[in-house]
Design a protein around this motif. Sequence first.
Motif, PDB file in Angstrom:
ATOM      1  N   GLY A 131      44.915  53.299  52.419  1.00  0.00           N
ATOM      2  CA  GLY A 131      44.673  52.030  53.098  1.00  0.00           C
ATOM      3  C   GLY A 131      44.695  50.881  52.107  1.00  0.00           C
ATOM      4  O   GLY A 131      44.648  51.082  50.895  1.00  0.00           O
ATOM      5  N   SER A 132      44.760  49.654  52.646  1.00  0.00           N
ATOM      6  CA  SER A 132      44.713  48.455  51.812  1.00  0.00           C
ATOM      7  C   SER A 132      43.860  47.410  52.519  1.00  0.00           C
ATOM      8  O   SER A 132      43.683  47.459  53.738  1.00  0.00           O
ATOM      9  CB  SER A 132      46.120  47.915  51.539  1.00  0.00           C
ATOM     10  OG  SER A 132      46.743  47.530  52.730  1.00  0.00           O
ATOM     11  N   TRP A 133      43.321  46.447  51.745  1.00  0.00           N
ATOM     12  CA  TRP A 133      42.433  45.456  52.305  1.00  0.00           C
ATOM     13  C   TRP A 133      42.348  44.236  51.392  1.00  0.00           C
ATOM     14  O   TRP A 133      42.667  44.304  50.216  1.00  0.00           O
ATOM     15  CB  TRP A 133      41.038  46.050  52.520  1.00  0.00           C
ATOM     16  CG  TRP A 133      40.362  46.483  51.243  1.00  0.00           C
ATOM     17  CD1 TRP A 133      39.502  45.750  50.469  1.00  0.00           C
ATOM     18  CD2 TRP A 133      40.518  47.741  50.575  1.00  0.00           C
ATOM     19  NE1 TRP A 133      39.119  46.476  49.374  1.00  0.00           N
ATOM     20  CE2 TRP A 133      39.717  47.706  49.412  1.00  0.00           C
ATOM     21  CE3 TRP A 133      41.248  48.889  50.843  1.00  0.00           C
ATOM     22  CZ2 TRP A 133      39.629  48.768  48.526  1.00  0.00           C
ATOM     23  CZ3 TRP A 133      41.161  49.950  49.960  1.00  0.00           C
ATOM     24  CH2 TRP A 133      40.368  49.893  48.828  1.00  0.00           C
ATOM     25  N   GLY A 148      37.461  36.992  45.873  1.00  0.00           N
ATOM     26  CA  GLY A 148      38.390  35.888  46.070  1.00  0.00           C
ATOM     27  C   GLY A 148      39.582  36.221  46.949  1.00  0.00           C
ATOM     28  O   GLY A 148      40.634  35.621  46.822  1.00  0.00           O
ATOM     29  N   GLY A 149      39.432  37.202  47.840  1.00  0.00           N
ATOM     30  CA  GLY A 149      40.516  37.567  48.740  1.00  0.00           C
ATOM     31  C   GLY A 149      41.594  38.424  48.100  1.00  0.00           C
ATOM     32  O   GLY A 149      42.684  38.594  48.647  1.00  0.00           O
ATOM     33  N   ILE A 177      43.717  50.346  43.408  1.00  0.00           N
ATOM     34  CA  ILE A 177      44.537  49.531  42.518  1.00  0.00           C
ATOM     35  C   ILE A 177      44.678  48.108  43.069  1.00  0.00           C
ATOM     36  O   ILE A 177      44.565  47.889  44.274  1.00  0.00           O
ATOM     37  CB  ILE A 177      45.920  50.219  42.370  1.00  0.00           C
ATOM     38  CG1 ILE A 177      46.731  49.665  41.230  1.00  0.00           C
ATOM     39  CG2 ILE A 177      46.683  50.176  43.663  1.00  0.00           C
ATOM     40  CD1 ILE A 177      47.955  50.500  40.905  1.00  0.00           C
ATOM     41  N   HIS A 178      44.916  47.153  42.181  1.00  0.00           N
ATOM     42  CA  HIS A 178      45.222  45.778  42.581  1.00  0.00           C
ATOM     43  C   HIS A 178      46.565  45.786  43.306  1.00  0.00           C
ATOM     44  O   HIS A 178      47.516  46.430  42.864  1.00  0.00           O
ATOM     45  CB  HIS A 178      45.338  44.855  41.363  1.00  0.00           C
ATOM     46  CG  HIS A 178      44.041  44.585  40.689  1.00  0.00           C
ATOM     47  ND1 HIS A 178      43.290  43.469  40.952  1.00  0.00           N
ATOM     48  CD2 HIS A 178      43.362  45.294  39.761  1.00  0.00           C
ATOM     49  CE1 HIS A 178      42.207  43.492  40.210  1.00  0.00           C
ATOM     50  NE2 HIS A 178      42.222  44.589  39.471  1.00  0.00           N
TER      51      HIS A 178
END
Length: 130
Positions: free
Chosen positions: A34-36, A42-43, A114-115
């Motif tokens: 998943g990602s968010w 800071g979003g 991860i970023h």
Amino acid sequence: MKFIILALAMLLAISFVAAHNPQFPVSIQHKLVGSWNDGSRGGEVFAQFDITVTNDGQKNIKQIVIGTDATCRLRDSTSIWNVQVIDGPFVDFLILPSYQDINAGASYTFGYIIHGTAQANLFVKSVIYA
């Protein structure tokens, strides 16, 4: 700046060659969990991946060294599990925990956050067989 671009190009070339090295009958599969967007940061966008390392060979693996590059930008030091991290400026190498083997035909799974949403470049650097 030219040095950084040259170094990144060399790392990419090395990762391409290592990922297609028939010397090691090992496959690495990424699965996006998943990602968010993290409002408390800071979003910034993060993604979680499960990584499955499969021993496609006929010998048990005692230890494996998985290389990576600047694409492996972990959220923080607690954002990777079930592997040991050997790092320099980035996460440079991943190895199995000392108690873990991968039997012939078996798999082992670890994960990271991860970023961004693009998976990290991972490739087999070396394998020690049991």
